[in-house]
Structures are given as structure tokens and as C-alpha cells.
Design a protein around this motif. Sequence first.
Motif, PDB file in Angstrom:
ATOM      1  N   SER A 149      25.518   3.235  -0.203  1.00  0.00           N
ATOM      2  CA  SER A 149      24.669   2.195  -0.792  1.00  0.00           C
ATOM      3  C   SER A 149      24.347   1.085   0.194  1.00  0.00           C
ATOM      4  N   PHE A 150      25.011   1.083   1.358  1.00  0.00           N
ATOM      5  CA  PHE A 150      24.813   0.039   2.375  1.00  0.00           C
ATOM      6  C   PHE A 150      23.969   0.618   3.504  1.00  0.00           C
ATOM      7  N   GLN A 151      23.015  -0.185   4.019  1.00  0.00           N
ATOM      8  CA  GLN A 151      22.143   0.286   5.087  1.00  0.00           C
ATOM      9  C   GLN A 151      21.874  -0.833   6.081  1.00  0.00           C
ATOM     10  N   ARG A 222      29.603  -2.712  -6.071  1.00  0.00           N
ATOM     11  CA  ARG A 222      28.215  -2.300  -6.257  1.00  0.00           C
ATOM     12  C   ARG A 222      27.740  -2.672  -7.658  1.00  0.00           C
ATOM     13  N   ASP A 223      27.608  -3.961  -7.889  1.00  0.00           N
ATOM     14  CA  ASP A 223      27.124  -4.423  -9.184  1.00  0.00           C
ATOM     15  C   ASP A 223      26.795  -5.900  -9.082  1.00  0.00           C
ATOM     16  N   GLY A 224      25.858  -6.365  -9.893  1.00  0.00           N
ATOM     17  CA  GLY A 224      25.535  -7.782  -9.913  1.00  0.00           C
ATOM     18  C   GLY A 224      26.751  -8.607 -10.289  1.00  0.00           C
ATOM     19  N   ALA A 762      27.098   9.500  -2.312  1.00  0.00           N
ATOM     20  CA  ALA A 762      25.641   9.508  -2.228  1.00  0.00           C
ATOM     21  C   ALA A 762      25.066   8.327  -2.990  1.00  0.00           C
ATOM     22  N   ASN A 763      23.920   7.878  -2.517  1.00  0.00           N
ATOM     23  CA  ASN A 763      23.146   6.854  -3.216  1.00  0.00           C
ATOM     24  C   ASN A 763      21.693   7.301  -3.258  1.00  0.00           C
ATOM     25  N   PHE A 764      21.088   7.178  -4.418  1.00  0.00           N
ATOM     26  CA  PHE A 764      19.662   7.445  -4.593  1.00  0.00           C
ATOM     27  C   PHE A 764      19.053   6.209  -5.251  1.00  0.00           C
ATOM     28  N   ASN A 765      18.045   5.622  -4.631  1.00  0.00           N
ATOM     29  CA  ASN A 765      17.484   4.403  -5.201  1.00  0.00           C
ATOM     30  C   ASN A 765      15.979   4.351  -4.984  1.00  0.00           C
ATOM     31  N   GLU A 766      15.321   3.556  -5.808  1.00  0.00           N
ATOM     32  CA  GLU A 766      13.878   3.369  -5.711  1.00  0.00           C
ATOM     33  C   GLU A 766      13.548   1.940  -6.117  1.00  0.00           C
ATOM     34  N   THR A 767      12.806   1.243  -5.266  1.00  0.00           N
ATOM     35  CA  THR A 767      12.343  -0.114  -5.563  1.00  0.00           C
ATOM     36  C   THR A 767      10.837  -0.088  -5.780  1.00  0.00           C
TER      37      THR A 767
END
Length: 946
Positions: A149-151, A222-224, A762-767
Motif C-alpha cells: 500500500s506504500f509507494q 492502513r486506515d483513516g 497485495a494492494n489494488f486501488n483506484e482514485t
Amino acid sequence: MKRLLLLPAVAIALVSQAQAQNVTVTGRVTNAAGQSQPGVTVLERGSNNGTSTDGNGRFELSVSPTATLVVSAIGSATQQIPLNGRTILEVRLQDAATDLNEVVVTGSRATEGRSNVLTTSPVDVISAREIKVFAQTDVSQILTYIAPSFQSSRQAISDGTDHVDPASLRGLGPDQVLVLVNGKRRHSSALVNINGTVGRGSVGTDLNTIPNASIKRIEVLRDGAAAQYGSDAIAGVINIQLKDDTTGVQASSTVGQTYEGDGRLYQADANVGVGLNGRGYLDLSGQFSNRGYTNRSGVDTAPLIYLGGNSGTFPASANTEQLRRDLKAQDDALVAQRGYDRRNLRLGQSEARTYGGFLNFGYTLVPAVGLEAYVTAGASRRTGKAAGFYRLPNQVTQTDATLYPNGFLPFINTTIIDQSIIAGLRARALGFDIDLSNTYGRNELAFDISNTLNASLPVGISPTNFYAGTIAFRQNTSNLNFTRRFTNVAVLSTLNVAFGAEYRDDNYQIEAGERGSYENYGRVIAPGPPPTFAAAGAQVFPGYQPSDALNRSRTNTAGYVDLESDITEKLLVSVAGRAERYSDFGNNVSGKLAARYSILPDVAVRGAISNGFRAPSLQQRYFTNTSTQFVQGAPNQVLTVNNDNPIVRNGFTAGGVGQQGFGIGSLKQEKSKNYSLGLTARILKTGTITLDAYQIDIQDRIVLSSQFSRANPTVAAILGTLPVSQVQFFANAVNTRTRGIDVVANQRLDLGPGRLTLTVAANFNETEVRKVNSSPTIDADQTGLQNTLFDRQQRGRLENAQPRSKINLTAGYALGIFSVEARTVRFGAVQYKDARLDNPGANNGFLFSSIDQTFSAKWVTDLTLSAQVTRQIGLTVGASNLFDVYPDKYRVNVLNNEQNVAVGALAYNSSRDNTNRGRTIYNPNQFGYNGGFYFARVIVNLPTSN
């Protein structure tokens, strides 16, 4: 405070008095099958006196005759063994039922930590061993390859961003993740990213100021968590916990270089841990790193180097193919005669040399009430050198042939100084754990420009080095926290109550550079009409001007309450609320509700809903500067103006005449709504799996606009007589939605005579940009100003510029003194979008073909082999990016324009912008473009007892 700082010296003196009373204990540790277990931790309970077992599972430790030894290893049940007069021990470890389930403290203020599969929100745990096992040596790169989740990727030719890596969590911005050290807020960098990189317009935290040797573990929530920790925690929280339990000396040295033979790395670090007679700890860590630059640039395809116009274009007089060929032949002859190298760019990671250290200290003053003093202090100094774009000898407005007859490559040199100190007291009173602390941090970045000139000075007299100014950010945070755990409260099994208050003071400064770094001395290149003037200021980075200098501060007061309860044995619920008041923009209230419910003994669901916020940084509110930027070889004075300026707001009066502004409101906080739902499970006793889905809606996200040009009549009316041709500013310009899924699975099992550890993450995300927040003035303009406020290239940076997916597969196998670790990471596809397609009819006659480009996903593999040669010495050799994988190359786009027509085999490259000319080959935003890197590391452990 002075007394606190004297405590380490006093405590060390007490240690030497205690050593004479100790006895030496020897022993051997095996697993359940009777096999020797190297690397097992053996500690004297109640102290930080300990050691680890050697390759044969043996240890030796000097302890008190009445001591109890604590024997622990990942994947095994911890054992506490009273000596009872014995000096020889045989210890057999048993597998733990909660194998691989690290106890975490981030995301909860409970007095007792929970396993990371028992928390209400997902938390990654990166241990000190994981930090050391592969080739990466700075924190941002370590996290990039371990936490999907980190890049973070290194940038090139982006001014200060070459030296401070932008980083993100869950695909959001660098400033939307909060960084803590030992649970206390870490100050941000002084740098605001204003160039065309990922994170443009944002201010992040420089993780690379913290030495690896000082880190015990890193927890990534990994959460607000704004309701728990305050501003910035929209995407999550990174909590770096420093070593507080080591003994003796642990040192390592790493050397390596890329397969291409550049990017050489020399790194050494050390940690010294001392137990303070069972009442405290002292950990001292230091690191030195010397990193060489890399160069993966292409060949400059400018048709002309010495002759013609700016940027190597043909002059208007060369209006036939024959004239252009004749001129090209003359220029080629000059290139050959002077030995000019068309590979004139330096594109890759910058040079960097770092010195840094940290102290972590705690001492119990009054055991009866648990009164403990603690101090954490760190300092680092990093110098860097990065190149800009090459100035060709025919770019007469930017160079001076008497100083640089063959043109020149200018360099931006930075000195980054980072300082921090946390000091506090902990105690127990009235059943509460009380923590009073003060955290101070300062980050300073100074710019020195070399191998350059101020072209506006008379011929032959310009200096070639300039001091261009300094930016600095300071933060001071005071906290008072109360925590208490209640049992059997009404119908509740347990109730953890936490509340507290915080006061924070921020300060941001810009110091002007020397006069020659920014001044326009008015040298005329051609008399005109109109006259052509040379560019002002130091080439590549004009210095900050006196009008840019500033010293701005603000304060913040906050209060919070945090409740967590095991309502039943199956149901855990937490509620948090926080109220804040900022002196510069007002109030904010945020809250969070989270729960975890056990469906089966080893299976649970968890979820959270919260609202959060991020306060605009002082850098975003007040940064301003004027620089010269070149478009198609022509100099443009670009003004970055702060948000309070009348140009941005509602206009101003000049010479008694009123002028309108852009009508943009004052910067306010970004507001978020976070939703998450997950599943956790234990598998086959020694494995775990977590699956978490999330949605993050952000309103009024702050971005740096594109450049509004005076060529637009509305912009010309706003700028009036100001001596600038373009302007840009910060605004709460967009609303976004980010959705994604995180998956983490671990398994540890015996395989043959050794032990195998497997991890899949794994992380899959879309903005998605859902709305652009403009102003009536901008909306009323019919020529596309809204596209300038937030153009498609900026949209691409938020939506597509970073991998939308990342998959990490890791396997480790340990057998006796040997171990092998293999990891392969799939970096998902990224895209480049060109802003010129916003308005294709206004491209000055240029026709662009397939400017947008998608860069395909790539697998990057790391491999290391390690051996514990003796109890004290371990060796590791390996490779990062073993198969020398590079990102896709930029496509070459040929401009259909008479001035830039291809000549022979030399085609004009416009894949990113019309100044790159084939020199920029790779997109940096997936995993960089250094290629393969091989390294060797020696690790030395010299345990001591006290």
C-alpha cells in the motif's frame, strides 16, 4: 530538561557497579524437533540485558544470580525460565498458536497491545530483520518493496524533489499520511513539491532522515485515523518505533553498485544498546551513507547544437530542405571538431551523502508510581547533487560562450539538516497511565547552484556558483495523555478510556539567496525591435528573492477522547473523537467508529467508518517565488503566488485602477470520509490472512494549479503590469474518491530440516477525480481556464501516475547458519497524460500524435543469501532487481512542424514536453529506472552483559 539529558550518563555509571554481582549462564536453544535454533533472543527479565543464539543455537550471558531469562523467537511461544541457581540451560521452543501475529500499538490507545489480526483496522508490521535482509537502505525504499500500500520512487530533474522522495499510502498524496516516531507526531519536510512529479503541490515527511540502525519496527496503519492522531492521517499512519531493547553493539556495512557500474553505495551503521540495571535503556544509533548518481538518459536529438536558434531549432531563414541540410552539415562538423557528447543529460538518482544519528533513552525514576523519564533525539545532515537540463551553446539567452563555449550542465546542490527531540515523563496515578511530552522538530533545506551562470550579467563576468536561499520548517508539539483500563464495567468485559490534549506551533521560513542568484542585470542579446534579453537569475534554479522571503507561524489546540471495549469475548468496539482549532483557518471535529467481531474462533470481520481532515500546510499557504522557465526555448517569468495574494483572491488596486483576481477562496482543510470492511483468519495454526476493502472520499483536496498564461485575455487583465508572463497558485480545487483492497497472507512451516516462511501481500486501488472546484471568474472564461486550474496532466498524476496495483511475493528458508530470501514485486501499470490535449487547437501549430502513454506492469525480483559465520559475524550477498528490469520507454513522437522536422535519423522527441528531445527515456513512477543492483553486507553483533 537539562536534568533529563544528564540521566544517560548517571545510569551508565550505575551499570558498571552492578556487573561484579553477575554470574555467567550458558545454554542451547532447539526447536520442537530438537534442531538448533540460531538468532533466538535471550533476555534477562526486567532489563535490556540480553543476547541472541549463534549458528549452533548456543548463547552465553552474564546475569544476576536470581534472574529469570526470557527466551523468544518469531513463530515460537515465549518462555520465562528462572535460574534457581543454575548456570547451564537447555531450552526447547514450541510453536506459538499466534505465529506471525505481531503485537501492535498503532491505531489503538489501549494499555495492552493486540495482535495485528485482532485489531479493528489493518496494520502492517515491518521488523528490524526485514529492514536488513534486502538491499534497500533508506526507509522510503524499504517500505516501497515490503508494504504494497506504500509507494515511493526517486525523481530526476525536479529541483528539490530530486533530494526528498515523495511517498504515498493507498494511492493518496505524500501529505495525507501521518508519520509518528515512538507514537509522537513527526515534523514534515520544508520542501513543497512544485514541479511535475507525483505529489505535485504537496508537502511530505522525509522518512530517510531516520537511520535504519535505530529502528526496532515500523507499523503501518492502513486506515483513516485523524480522529485519533489529528491532521494528515487521511490515508493512514506510519509509526516508526525505535530500538529500546538491544544490548551490546550491532553494526553493519553495505557496499554495492548497479549493473551499469554507477550508483555506487557505501553505507555503514551501528547501534549500541545498554540496559540500565533493570530500570531503563539507552540506545545510540548512527548511520553514514554515500550514494552515487545514476544516468539513464538518451542521446540529444536536437537538429543543431552550435548553430540555429534556442533548443537546437532551425532559424526561419533556413526555409528549404537544402538550407536545413547545409546548416545541419555545418553543425555536425562543429560537433565532431569539438568532441561534443550528445548524451548531455544526467537523468537518474541524485548523489547523496548522509550522516545521521538517534538516541533513545528511558529510565524509571520512581518505580512505585512508574515514574519514567524518556528522551528521543535525532539529527542528520544530507548533502545532495542533481543535474538540470543541459544548456546548449546555441541557447544564447541562457548561456555565455566566453564561459561555456560548449554549453553547460547546471547542478542543484542541497544541504538538508534535520533535527528532532522528544522529551517526556510517564507515570501512574489514580489508576491512569499519564504521559506528558514535548516534541520539537526542524527541517531545513539550503540550495547552492553550481556549474551555472546568470546570463543577464555582462559577457564573461558571471560567477558560476550561487547561493540560492534556504527553506525551513519547524514544529513544536506538547501532549498530555491519560489512559486507563477498566474491567467488569456494567455489562462490558473491559473498557479502555483515553483522553488528552495537544498544543502545536508551526513555523515556515524562506531566506533569500544572494543577489546574483535572482537579479536581472538586463543584458541585451539582440536589439530588436522588440529587444531580446538574456535570462535573469542562476540557470536551472533562480534564487529566492527578497520579496519571496517570509517567516510565518500558526498554532493549533486539540482535545480528544478514545474509548475501546471488549463488549463480549467476540465483539471489540472502539470510538474516537477529536476537536481542533487552528489559528489560521478555524475549527475541525472528526470522529471514528470501528469494530471487530469473531464469527468463528479463528475468523473475524472488522470495519470502520470515520471522517478526517488535513490542514493546509504553511508551505502551501505561504510559499511564493518567481522563476524563469523556458517554453520552446523562450524564457517565461513564472510567479508562484501564495493563496492570500489579491491576484488569487478578489483582485487589487494598481495605480488607482482596480484589477480583478481569480476569485479563489482562502485555503481550508481537506475533509475526508473513510469506510473500511475486512476479514481476518488464522490458517493451519501458523498462518494468517487478512482482506480489507476501503473507500476514501476527499473534499476540497489542495492542488497546485497549472500555469495561467498572460496570452489569455482574462489572465492578462488580472496580471496587469506585473513583470511576469505566467502565474500558478494553490487551491482547494478537486474532490476525489479512492477505492481499494488490501490482501496480506503469511505462513510459516517446517520443510525438511529447515523452516520456510511465505508471504503474499497485495494492494489494488483506484482514485477518481469526481469534481473540480473552480470560481465564478474562472468559470466565466470561455477559453478553457478551468482546464488550466486543474488540467488533464494533473488529473493523470492523481489518477494514473502511480501503480494502481502492487503484489509482493516473498519466501524465506532458513537452515542452520544459512538462509535464503527471495522476493518479487509486481508494480502495476502507470500512465502519462499530456495537458496539451485539453485544448488541441491552441498548440501553436504543433500536432501531437498519441501523446498519452500507458507503461505496462513489471515484476522486480530481489534475492539474498545469508550465512551466520560465527556468533558475532553474519554475511549477506544478493541483488536487487535481479533480472535488470526497466520500465517501458517513452514513445518518440515526431512533431509535424516545419521548424522541427526530422533530419536524417534525428527525430525530435516530444513524449513528455518539447524540451526533452529524446533524452528522457523512462517513466520514474513505478520503481525508478536504475536497473539491477548487486551488493554485499557484513553484520557484526557484539553482545555485552551488565
